[in-house]
Scaffold this motif. Structure first.
Motif, PDB file in Angstrom:
ATOM      1  N   MET A 439       0.776  -1.339   0.045  1.00 20.94           N
ATOM      2  CA  MET A 439      -0.049   0.122   0.075  1.00 20.94           C
ATOM      3  C   MET A 439       1.053   1.102   0.050  1.00 20.94           C
ATOM      4  O   MET A 439       1.352   1.530   0.902  1.00 20.94           O
ATOM      5  CB  MET A 439      -0.861   0.115   1.159  1.00 20.94           C
ATOM      6  CG  MET A 439      -2.190  -0.994   1.331  1.00 20.94           C
ATOM      7  SD  MET A 439      -3.499  -0.660   2.333  1.00 20.94           S
ATOM      8  CE  MET A 439      -3.895  -2.261   2.329  1.00 20.94           C
ATOM      9  N   ALA A 440       1.094   1.690  -1.084  1.00 28.47           N
ATOM     10  CA  ALA A 440       1.763   3.088  -1.128  1.00 28.47           C
ATOM     11  C   ALA A 440       0.769   4.009  -0.552  1.00 28.47           C
ATOM     12  O   ALA A 440      -0.331   4.133  -0.665  1.00 28.47           O
ATOM     13  CB  ALA A 440       2.248   3.456  -2.721  1.00 28.47           C
ATOM     14  N   ALA A 441       1.689   5.389  -0.407  1.00 28.26           N
ATOM     15  CA  ALA A 441       0.550   6.576   0.048  1.00 28.26           C
ATOM     16  C   ALA A 441      -0.584   6.622  -0.234  1.00 28.26           C
ATOM     17  O   ALA A 441      -1.269   6.906   0.346  1.00 28.26           O
ATOM     18  CB  ALA A 441       1.940   7.869   0.082  1.00 28.26           C
ATOM     19  N   ARG A 442      -0.647   6.970  -1.532  1.00 30.77           N
ATOM     20  CA  ARG A 442      -1.933   7.373  -2.296  1.00 30.77           C
ATOM     21  C   ARG A 442      -3.044   6.293  -2.357  1.00 30.77           C
ATOM     22  O   ARG A 442      -3.999   6.455  -1.869  1.00 30.77           O
ATOM     23  CB  ARG A 442      -1.786   7.881  -3.707  1.00 30.77           C
ATOM     24  CG  ARG A 442      -1.111   9.265  -3.748  1.00 30.77           C
ATOM     25  CD  ARG A 442      -0.969   9.510  -5.296  1.00 30.77           C
ATOM     26  NE  ARG A 442      -0.654  10.917  -5.526  1.00 30.77           N
ATOM     27  CZ  ARG A 442      -0.930  11.837  -6.364  1.00 30.77           C
ATOM     28  NH1 ARG A 442      -1.819  11.260  -7.453  1.00 30.77           N
ATOM     29  NH2 ARG A 442      -0.374  13.077  -6.477  1.00 30.77           N
ATOM     30  N   GLN A 443      -2.143   5.033  -2.415  1.00 33.05           N
ATOM     31  CA  GLN A 443      -3.264   3.901  -2.476  1.00 33.05           C
ATOM     32  C   GLN A 443      -3.878   3.692  -0.980  1.00 33.05           C
ATOM     33  O   GLN A 443      -5.018   3.430  -0.710  1.00 33.05           O
ATOM     34  CB  GLN A 443      -2.542   2.411  -2.677  1.00 33.05           C
ATOM     35  CG  GLN A 443      -3.433   1.551  -2.669  1.00 33.05           C
ATOM     36  CD  GLN A 443      -4.283   0.971  -3.833  1.00 33.05           C
ATOM     37  OE1 GLN A 443      -4.276   1.181  -4.792  1.00 33.05           O
ATOM     38  NE2 GLN A 443      -5.603   1.202  -3.307  1.00 33.05           N
ATOM     39  N   ALA A 444      -3.090   3.879   0.061  1.00 30.87           N
ATOM     40  CA  ALA A 444      -3.354   3.699   1.470  1.00 30.87           C
ATOM     41  C   ALA A 444      -4.466   4.855   1.724  1.00 30.87           C
ATOM     42  O   ALA A 444      -5.411   4.638   2.524  1.00 30.87           O
ATOM     43  CB  ALA A 444      -2.148   3.854   2.389  1.00 30.87           C
ATOM     44  N   THR A 473       6.341   9.110   1.132  1.00 28.58           N
ATOM     45  CA  THR A 473       5.540   8.777   2.448  1.00 28.58           C
ATOM     46  C   THR A 473       4.536   9.673   2.832  1.00 28.58           C
ATOM     47  O   THR A 473       4.591  10.844   2.550  1.00 28.58           O
ATOM     48  CB  THR A 473       6.379   8.434   3.577  1.00 28.58           C
ATOM     49  OG1 THR A 473       6.985   9.409   4.323  1.00 28.58           O
ATOM     50  CG2 THR A 473       7.406   7.187   3.479  1.00 28.58           C
ATOM     51  N   ILE A 474       3.198   9.087   3.500  1.00 28.18           N
ATOM     52  CA  ILE A 474       2.340  10.194   3.992  1.00 28.18           C
ATOM     53  C   ILE A 474       3.043  11.149   5.142  1.00 28.18           C
ATOM     54  O   ILE A 474       2.802  12.341   5.069  1.00 28.18           O
ATOM     55  CB  ILE A 474       1.109   9.194   4.630  1.00 28.18           C
ATOM     56  CG1 ILE A 474       0.514   8.592   3.639  1.00 28.18           C
ATOM     57  CG2 ILE A 474       0.044  10.332   5.107  1.00 28.18           C
ATOM     58  CD1 ILE A 474      -0.462   7.604   4.103  1.00 28.18           C
ATOM     59  N   ALA A 501      -4.635   5.700   7.048  1.00 25.16           N
ATOM     60  CA  ALA A 501      -3.872   5.424   6.028  1.00 25.16           C
ATOM     61  C   ALA A 501      -2.294   4.983   6.448  1.00 25.16           C
ATOM     62  O   ALA A 501      -1.599   4.429   5.970  1.00 25.16           O
ATOM     63  CB  ALA A 501      -3.939   6.563   4.947  1.00 25.16           C
ATOM     64  N   ILE A 502      -1.823   6.020   7.428  1.00 27.71           N
ATOM     65  CA  ILE A 502      -0.464   5.895   7.905  1.00 27.71           C
ATOM     66  C   ILE A 502      -0.111   4.517   8.370  1.00 27.71           C
ATOM     67  O   ILE A 502       0.730   3.983   8.268  1.00 27.71           O
ATOM     68  CB  ILE A 502      -0.055   6.960   8.855  1.00 27.71           C
ATOM     69  CG1 ILE A 502       0.149   8.326   8.175  1.00 27.71           C
ATOM     70  CG2 ILE A 502       1.077   6.496   9.744  1.00 27.71           C
ATOM     71  CD1 ILE A 502       0.133   9.518   9.126  1.00 27.71           C
ATOM     72  N   GLU A 505       0.122   2.117   5.661  1.00 28.34           N
ATOM     73  CA  GLU A 505       0.905   2.294   4.528  1.00 28.34           C
ATOM     74  C   GLU A 505       2.074   1.355   4.715  1.00 28.34           C
ATOM     75  O   GLU A 505       2.580   1.049   5.623  1.00 28.34           O
ATOM     76  CB  GLU A 505       1.561   3.867   4.924  1.00 28.34           C
ATOM     77  CG  GLU A 505       2.644   4.170   3.516  1.00 28.34           C
ATOM     78  CD  GLU A 505       3.040   5.621   3.878  1.00 28.34           C
ATOM     79  OE1 GLU A 505       3.231   6.205   2.823  1.00 28.34           O
ATOM     80  OE2 GLU A 505       2.907   6.102   5.091  1.00 28.34           O
ATOM     81  N   GLY A 506       2.363   0.809   3.298  1.00 27.41           N
ATOM     82  CA  GLY A 506       3.677  -0.122   3.130  1.00 27.41           C
ATOM     83  C   GLY A 506       3.136  -1.663   3.482  1.00 27.41           C
ATOM     84  O   GLY A 506       4.093  -2.538   3.477  1.00 27.41           O
TER      85      GLY A 506
END
Length: 663
Positions: A439-444, A473-474, A501-502, A505-506
Motif C-alpha cells: 500500500m503506497a501513500a496514495r493507495q493507502a 510517504t504520507i 492510512a499511515i 501504509e507499506g
C-alpha cells in the motif's frame, strides 16, 4: 525475569496473511525482544511468504524463530472441490496450527503448503489427512483456533467426533507433538470450547498450549486491522453484515496479559516455553543449487563449456588472436573455479532454443556484456574487447555470488522459453518469482477513505496532495506540503483518514508474478521454497526474489521486451512488402540518416531513448556515432544529471568547451 514466568506466542499472523494480518515482521521481532520473550512463531494463513525475512530478523535480534503456518484442512479429501450440504461436512476447511521442530519438519511444512495450492486449492489452499500423514515428520501441531476441527465439533455438540479428530491427530503427530490450543480473545463461543478442551486434556492426557491468535501488534491497532478487513471484503466500516472480529483482543500480549486471561491454566502458558525449546530449525543460506546440465558422454560440464566456447569463438572471430585466446582462457578458468560452468550451459541452451525457434533475443544488457564467454556462446551480441568491457564487473573470484545474466526476449513469445525450460528441468523445478504489491501513500489514503465512507471527491483531493515522487510517504508529505498539514489539523475526518492510512501504509496488499524472475532448481522447489499456482498454469515461488537468491537458488531474468516484438513485426512487413530480408546483426551502426533522425528528437519508440528527458538530451548532444549513444545511456542517471557532468559532456562534445583529461 524468571525463565518460567514468561510466555511464547505460537500463533501469529503477519502482513503476509494478506489483508488479514496487520503485523509487520520487523515490528513483531522488536516487540518480542522488548518483552524479553525467548522465541516467537510466525503462522500465517495457508502461506509461508514471510518466513525467510522473519527468520533473519529474529536471529539478528537474538530471538529464536519458530517457523510455522496455520493451514486449512479440508473436511474430507483435498481433491474434492465440491461443497456438501451437511452442517459438519460442508466445504469450509478447519484451521490447524503447524510448527516445524527441525529442518525435516520445515521441509515437510513447505511441501504441505505447496500441495495445499497445487492439489487442494478450493477458495483457499487446503491440505487433508492423507497429506498430514505423509509429511508429519518433524512437525508439532496445535489444535487451532475456534475454527479448528476439534473446537468445531464441540460447537456442533459432537464430542464423539471431537474425540475421533483428537485420536487422528495423536496418531499422525504422536503424543509428544500434539497440543490442545486454548485461547481467550473475547469470542463468545470460546468459554464453552475451553471448558471442553480442558476436560479432554485431563481425560486423555493431552497437554494444553495457550495462544492468542495475534493479528495486530498493539491493542489500539484493532481499528486499523478492522479497516484492513474491510479492504479485503470490499465493505465499509459501518456495514453490519461484514467480516468483523468480535473483540479487540487479537494483539501481541505480554506474559502478564496472557496470565490474566489464562492464568487458571498455568501449565498451558508454561507449555509454550516447552514447545519453543522443541522447535530448533537452522536454515542454511548461500547454497549452490545450480541444476545439473546433461552434457555428452566423455565430457564434464567444464570441458564441454570449453569446447563449445572455442567453436563459438571461431564462428565469431574466424582467426583467434593472442588477446582473444588469453581473455577466453582467463574467463573459463574463473568460471570453472567458481563452479559456474553449468550455469552458462543452461543459459546457452535456452538462448539457442529461442534463436532456433524465431524468438527474438536482445543483444545483451548489464555486466554480462563484459564477458567474452557470453559473446562466443551467442548469449550476448556485444563484442567486449572492442569496447574495453571488464569481465570482473560481471564475475569476480573475490566476490562469491551467483552470476546474473538478464536476457530480453520478444514480449509475445517469452512464455515459450519459460515453457521450454519447464519441460526440460521439470514442472516442480521451475517457477516464476512472486512479488508483493504494498500500500503506497496514495493507495493507502484511497483505501482508508473508501472504507471510512468519505466521498470520492474528498478522498481524491487528499490523495492528489501527496507528491508524485519515488518512495514518498504520507508523513513526509505532511512535512513538505503545508496545505495538506493544514487540512489534517483542521478537519477531523481528514485526520482520521490520514491516520488510518499511515497505519496501513507499506503493508503487503496482494501477491503477483514478478515481471521477469524465473527460478530453476536441482531438486523439486518445495525443498527450498513453498510454491503455489497463479491462475490455472503459472507455478510461482512463495519466497520473494531476495529470499530465493539468499538461499542459493538459480534465479534468472527472462525479460519480455515489447521493442523486440515491434522489431519482429517491422522486419516481417519489410520482408512481405519490399521482399527485403534484413539481418539486424549486420546493420551499419554509423548510419548518418539514423543519427540525424535521433538528433532531431525523433526517438519515440526507440528503446531507452523515448522519455521526454532523454529526448531533450539527445537533441542537445546531437550524437554522430554509436559510442555517443553509449555515453548518453551512462550519463542519464541521477548522479551525473545532478552534478552538472551531463551538461559538461554535451558542451565538450559539441566543441563549446575544452576537454580536460584527468590522466
Amino acid at each position: 525475569m524468571d525463565s518460567r514466568k514468561n510466555f511464547v506466542h505460537l500463533h501469529v499472523h503477519s502482513e503476509y496473511s494478506l489483508l488479514d494480518g496487520a503485523v509487520r515482521i520487523k515490528d513483531l521481532v522488536e516487540k518480542a525482544k522488548q518483552l524479553n520473550m525467548p522465541a516467537v512463531a510466525l503462522t500465517d494463513h495457508g502461506v509461508m511468504y514471510g518466513i525467510i525475512d522473519f527468520y533473519k530478523q529474529a536471529v539478528s535480534r537474538g530471538i529464536k524463530p519458530i517457523l510455522g503456518c496455520e493451514v486449512y484442512q479440508a473436511p474430507g479429501s483435498r481433491l474434492n472441490k465440491q461443497a456438501s450440504g451437511s452442517n459438519l461436512k460442508d466445504s469450509a476447511p478447519y484451521h490447524l496450527t503447524l510448527l516445524a521442530k527441525n529442518i525435516t519438519g520445515y521441509k515437510n511444512l513447505m511441501k504441505l503448503v505447496s500441495f495445499s495450492f497445487l492439489e487442494g486449492f478450493y477458495y483457499k489452499p487446503r491440505i487433508d489427512e492423507e497429506l498430514l500423514r505423509q509429511y508429519s515428520d518433524g512437525i508439532l501441531a496445535l489444535s487451532g483456533c475456534i475454527s479448528g476441527k476439534i473446537p468445531k465439533m464441540f460447537q456442533a455438540g459432537r464430542e464423539d467426533l471431537a474425540k475421533k479428530a483428537l485420536d487422528t491427530y495423536l496418531d499422525i503427530f504422536g503424543s509428544d507433538n500434539f497440543y490442545l490450543e486454548i485461547q481467550d480473545s473475547g469470542v463468545p463461543e470460546q468459554a464453552e470450547v475451553n471448558r471442553l478442551l480442558v476436560e479432554f486434556s485431563s481425560k486423555y492426557g493431552v497437554p494444553l498450549a495457550a495462544t492468542n491468535d495475534v493479528h495486530y501488534l498493539e491493542q489500539d491497532h484493532y481499528k486499523a486491522h478492522d479497516v484492513l478487513l474491510c479492504i479485503q471484503t470490499g465493505s465499509t466500516i459501518n456495514q453490519t453484515d461484514r467480516l468483523k472480529f468480535s473483540s479487540n483482543e487479537f494483539y501481541f500480549k505480554t506474559y502478564e496479559q496472557m496470565f490474566n486471561k489464562l492464568g487458571h491454566f498455568p501449565q498451558a502458558i508454561e507449555n509454550t516455553l516447552d514447545i519453543a525449546e522443541k522447535c530448533n530449525v537452522e536454515l542454511e543460506f548461500g547454497l549452490s543449487l545450480i541444476p545439473p546440465f546433461q552434457v555428452p558422454v566423455s565430457f564434464s560440464p567444464d570441458s564441454y563449456l570449453k569446447k563449445i566456447c572455442y567453436e563459438g569463438a571461431k564462428q565469431r572471430y574466424g582467426q583467434l588472436t593472442t588477446e582473444i585466446g588469453q581473455r577466453l582462457e582467463k574467463e573459463l578458468s574463473v568460471i570453472e573455479k567458481m563452479g559456474f560452468s553449468e550455469y552458462f550451459l543452461i543459459v546457452w541452451d535456452f538462448v539457442q532454443f529461442a534463436k532456433k525457434n524465431n524468438i527474438r533475443v536482445g543483444p545483451g544488457r548489464g555486466s554480462a556484456a563484459g564477458s567474452i564467454v557470453s559473446y562466443v556462446l551467442n548469449i550476448t551480441d556485444i563484442e567486449p574487447l572492442k569496447y574495453g568491457l571488464l569481465f570482473e564487473r560481471f564475475l569476480n573470484e573475490e566476490r562469491k555470488s551467483m552470476p546474473d545474466i538478464d536476457i530480453d526476449f520478444c514480449y509475445e513469445k517469452r512464455g515459450e522459453v519459460i515453457k521450454y525450460v519447464t519441460q526440460k528441468y521439470g514442472t516442480n523445478r521451475v517457477a516464476q518469482l512472486i512479488t508483493f504489491g504494498t500500500m503506497a501513500a496514495r493507495q493507502a489514503i484511497r483505501d482508508a477513505g473508501r472504507v471510512l465512507e468519505v466521498t470520492y471527491a474528498d478522498v481524491d483531493k487528499i490523495a492528489k496532495m501527496i507528491p508524485m515522487e519515488l518512495n514518498v510517504t504520507i508523513q513526509n508529505s505532511l512535512d513538505q506540503v503545508p496545505d495538506l498539514m493544514e487540512l489534517y489539523q483542521q478537519d477531523s475526518k481528514v485526520k482520521e483518514v490520514i491516520d488510518t492510512a499511515i497505519s496501513l501504509e507499506g503493508i503487503s496488499r496482494q501477491d503477483s508474478i514478478h515481471a521477469a524472475g524465473v527460478v530453476i532448481s536441482a531438486q523439486d522447489l518445495y525443498n527450498y521454497t513453498p510454491i503455489q499456482r497463479e491462475g490455472n498454469e503459472d507455478i510461482v515461488t512463495q519466497y520473494k526474489m531476495e529470499d530465493v537468491q539468499e538461499i542459493g537458488l538459480l534465479k534468472m531474468d527472462f525479460l519480455g521486451l515489447k521493442t523486440l516484438s515491434l522489431i519482429d513485426k517491422a522486419l516481417f512487413f519489410i520482408s512481405k512488402t519490399k521482399n527485403i530480408e534484413i539481418d539486424t546483426g549486420t546493420l551499419n551502426l554509423d548510419d548518418e540518416k539514423t543519427f540525424k533522425m535521433l538528433s532531431d528528437g525523433e526517438c519515440l519508440g526507440v528503446f531507452q531513448l523515448e522519455s521526454s528527458g532523454m529526448r531533450e538530451l539527445v537533441i542537445n548532444l546531437k550524437p554522430t556515432r554509436f559510442e555517443d549513444l553509449i555515453a548518453l545511456l551512462a550519463l542519464y542517471r541521477p548522479g551525473p544529471l545532478q552534478s552538472g557532468m551531463v551538461s559538461d559532456f554535451v558542451e565538450a562534445k559539441n566543441g563549446r568547451k575544452k576537454i580536460n583529461y584527468p590522466h
